[in-house]
Design an enzyme around this catalytic site. Structure first.
Site, PDB file in Angstrom:
ATOM      1  N   TYR A   1       0.843  -1.198   0.000  1.00  0.00           N
ATOM      2  CA  TYR A   1       0.000   0.000   0.000  1.00  0.00           C
ATOM      3  C   TYR A   1       0.886   1.258   0.000  1.00  0.00           C
ATOM      4  O   TYR A   1       0.682   2.174  -0.801  1.00  0.00           O
ATOM      5  CB  TYR A   1      -0.908  -0.008   1.238  1.00  0.00           C
ATOM      6  CG  TYR A   1      -1.538   1.333   1.544  1.00  0.00           C
ATOM      7  CD1 TYR A   1      -2.568   1.836   0.754  1.00  0.00           C
ATOM      8  CD2 TYR A   1      -1.100   2.111   2.619  1.00  0.00           C
ATOM      9  CE1 TYR A   1      -3.139   3.083   1.036  1.00  0.00           C
ATOM     10  CE2 TYR A   1      -1.669   3.342   2.909  1.00  0.00           C
ATOM     11  CZ  TYR A   1      -2.685   3.821   2.110  1.00  0.00           C
ATOM     12  OH  TYR A   1      -3.244   5.047   2.385  1.00  0.00           O
TER      13      TYR A   1
HETATM   14  N1  LIG Z   1      -7.709   7.261   6.870  1.00  0.00           N
HETATM   15  C1  LIG Z   1      -6.406   7.450   7.031  1.00  0.00           C
HETATM   16  O1  LIG Z   1      -5.876   7.413   8.149  1.00  0.00           O
HETATM   17  C2  LIG Z   1      -5.527   7.756   5.844  1.00  0.00           C
HETATM   18  C3  LIG Z   1      -4.148   7.948   6.074  1.00  0.00           C
HETATM   19  C4  LIG Z   1      -3.348   8.229   4.978  1.00  0.00           C
HETATM   20  C5  LIG Z   1      -3.880   8.358   3.704  1.00  0.00           C
HETATM   21  N2  LIG Z   1      -5.213   8.158   3.518  1.00  0.00           N
HETATM   22  C6  LIG Z   1      -5.744   8.292   2.167  1.00  0.00           C
HETATM   23  O2  LIG Z   1      -6.866   9.157   2.208  1.00  0.00           O
HETATM   24  C7  LIG Z   1      -7.828   8.731   1.240  1.00  0.00           C
HETATM   25  C8  LIG Z   1      -9.191   8.552   1.900  1.00  0.00           C
HETATM   26  O3  LIG Z   1      -9.072   7.588   2.935  1.00  0.00           O
HETATM   27  P1  LIG Z   1     -10.332   7.090   3.776  1.00  0.00           P
HETATM   28  O4  LIG Z   1      -9.821   6.574   5.062  1.00  0.00           O
HETATM   29  O5  LIG Z   1     -11.383   8.137   3.748  1.00  0.00           O
HETATM   30  O6  LIG Z   1     -10.786   5.833   2.883  1.00  0.00           O
HETATM   31  P2  LIG Z   1     -12.233   5.370   2.357  1.00  0.00           P
HETATM   32  O7  LIG Z   1     -12.057   3.987   1.843  1.00  0.00           O
HETATM   33  O8  LIG Z   1     -13.261   5.589   3.413  1.00  0.00           O
HETATM   34  O9  LIG Z   1     -12.515   6.376   1.149  1.00  0.00           O
HETATM   35  C9  LIG Z   1     -12.008   6.165  -0.162  1.00  0.00           C
HETATM   36  C10 LIG Z   1     -13.169   6.253  -1.135  1.00  0.00           C
HETATM   37  O10 LIG Z   1     -12.667   6.142  -2.471  1.00  0.00           O
HETATM   38  C11 LIG Z   1     -13.620   5.426  -3.242  1.00  0.00           C
HETATM   39  N3  LIG Z   1     -12.928   4.862  -4.410  1.00  0.00           N
HETATM   40  C12 LIG Z   1     -11.929   3.949  -4.409  1.00  0.00           C
HETATM   41  N4  LIG Z   1     -11.540   3.691  -5.680  1.00  0.00           N
HETATM   42  C13 LIG Z   1     -12.298   4.472  -6.488  1.00  0.00           C
HETATM   43  C14 LIG Z   1     -12.354   4.670  -7.902  1.00  0.00           C
HETATM   44  N5  LIG Z   1     -11.537   3.983  -8.734  1.00  0.00           N
HETATM   45  N6  LIG Z   1     -13.233   5.551  -8.397  1.00  0.00           N
HETATM   46  C15 LIG Z   1     -14.066   6.247  -7.570  1.00  0.00           C
HETATM   47  N7  LIG Z   1     -14.061   6.095  -6.218  1.00  0.00           N
HETATM   48  C16 LIG Z   1     -13.180   5.216  -5.682  1.00  0.00           C
HETATM   49  C17 LIG Z   1     -14.175   4.370  -2.287  1.00  0.00           C
HETATM   50  O11 LIG Z   1     -15.458   3.896  -2.676  1.00  0.00           O
HETATM   51  C18 LIG Z   1     -14.196   5.127  -0.960  1.00  0.00           C
HETATM   52  O12 LIG Z   1     -15.486   5.661  -0.698  1.00  0.00           O
HETATM   53  C19 LIG Z   1      -7.288   7.455   0.602  1.00  0.00           C
HETATM   54  O13 LIG Z   1      -6.661   7.786  -0.623  1.00  0.00           O
HETATM   55  C20 LIG Z   1      -6.253   6.971   1.596  1.00  0.00           C
HETATM   56  O14 LIG Z   1      -5.225   6.243   0.970  1.00  0.00           O
HETATM   57  C21 LIG Z   1      -6.058   7.860   4.555  1.00  0.00           C
END
Ligand SMILES: NC(=O)c1ccc[n+]([C@@H]2O[C@H](COP(=O)([O-])OP(=O)(O)OC[C@H]3O[C@@H](n4cnc5c(N)ncnc54)[C@H](O)[C@@H]3O)[C@@H](O)[C@H]2O)c1
Length: 323
Positions: A149
């Site tokens: 990841y």
């Molecule tokens: N939550 C954390 O602590 C954290 C930390 C570092 C980075 N991030 C990054 O932040 C972002 C959001 O994280 P989150 O925790 O809200 O995750 P999440 O899974 O709740 O949200 C991601 C959303 O993206 C959508 N998605 C995925 N692939 C897609 C595509 N091809 N087309 C359209 N929609 C798509 C999913 O349906 C989901 O609703 C991510 O990119 C994640 O890598 C999160």
């Protein structure tokens, strides 16, 4: 501002949409509502947004949706859609991570270049550091992810830097550190902790509990995303909460808050770094980042959201505001 938010139905994306709307921004949310976790949770995240003035929702996959028409009139695109989670990124699942984190980001960048987008904010991750050489970790430290990841987030971030350098696409990549708060993804530690506690189930704690994280409240993260978009600054910056806490300390704090946790050993998981701690000097200087929610207040908000969830309007159907 006219904003596009990818991943709008997700944990952080839905909070960002709420914040942007509260500032009077117009928001187009895009999400494929993937099945990485229960889509019903994503529909619940969207429900309070649908039907609000200034919000429109596009249900679609970024790999196939024509992006130029959506980006053409935007002042900023916040690119949060992706496949999160370190532990599931090994083995055959890697293809999905590659597709949703790397190929999708390259497609977003192509559309940003072609439409001369004024600002692209990308949700990168502290996972790019892996077991870092120094703590608190500044952006200049050499990234060495310990999960596939983390490798895909680093690749996506590097793509942003490449399009910024070669084509002048104004990108901001924010390395988010363990984001928590109401509606946190169900695979994440605090969400699992609070759900187990409320259900009277024991919590399987991975490792010895001495692993630490720089937990960052979701409200601080989304405020920083908007501030970075408005600032005109471009580059890569850490977004940490400013205090490093071990899992054992977080469990003790939850008990103090009236959510006692019964811990059982869960064994360590490959892909988890031992420590994360962000040096946030650059974000402070570049766009005035200053996290304001401490862990006690943030965890209390999470517990409240689980024990007394806000009512969802009955007429909020997914397709009401679709574009
Ligand atoms: N939550 C954390 O602590 C954290 C930390 C570092 C980075 N991030 C990054 O932040 C972002 C959001 O994280 P989150 O925790 O809200 O995750 P999440 O899974 O709740 O949200 C991601 C959303 O993206 C959508 N998605 C995925 N692939 C897609 C595509 N091809 N087309 C359209 N929609 C798509 C999913 O349906 C989901 O609703 C991510 O990119 C994640 O890598 C999160």
């Amino acid at each position: 501002m006219r904003a596009v938010v990818t991943g709008a139905a997700g944990f952080i994306g839905s909070h960002l949409c709420e914040l942007l709307l509260s500032h009077g921004d117009e928001v187009v949310g895009i999400d494929a509502v993937t099945t990485f976790y229960d889509p019903a949770r994503k529909h619940r995240n969207l429900a309070p947004l649908l039907g609000r003035d200034g919000f429109a929702f596009h249900h679609g996959d970024l790999l196939r949706t024509p992006l130029e028409p959506l980006f053409a009139t935007a002042d900023a695109v916040y690119h949060l859609a992706g496949q999160p989670g370190v532990r599931g990124s090994w083995g055959t699942e890697f293809a999905l991570y590659l597709e949703r984190n790397v190929l999708v980001t390259q497609r977003v960048l192509e559309a940003a270049r072609d439409t001369r987008l004024p600002r692209l904010v990308f949700a990168s991750s502290s996972s790019v550091y892996g077991d870092a050489e120094t703590y608190p970790t500044p952006e200049t430290v050499r990234p060495r992810p310990v999960s596939p990841y983390g490798v895909t987030k680093l690749a996506a971030e590097q793509l942003c830097e490449t399009y910024r350098t070669v084509f002048g696409v104004p990108t901001v990549s924010l390395r988010l550190f363990s984001v928590y708060g109401p509606r946190q993804r169900p695979d994440m530690a605090f969400s699992r902790l609070i759900t187990a506690t409320c259900a009277g189930r024991p919590f399987p704690l991975y490792g010895d509990g001495g692993q630490s994280r720089d937990f960052t409240y979701v409200g601080d993260v989304v405020a920083a995303m908007r501030a970075s978009a408005l600032s005109g600054w471009t580059g890569v910056a850490n977004l940490g909460g400013g205090c490093e806490v071990t899992m054992n300390q977080a469990v003790a704090l939850l008990s103090e808050l009236g959510a006692p946790v019964r811990v059982i050993p869960g064994g360590p998981r490959p892909g988890d770094a031992r420590r994360t701690a962000a040096d946030i000097t650059l974000a402070r200087r570049a766009f005035g980042y200053r996290p304001v929610t401490d862990l006690r207040a943030g965890l209390a908000a999470m517990v409240r959201a689980v024990t007394a969830p806000p009512a969802v309007p009955r007429d909020s159907r997914l397709n009401r505001s679709e574009v």
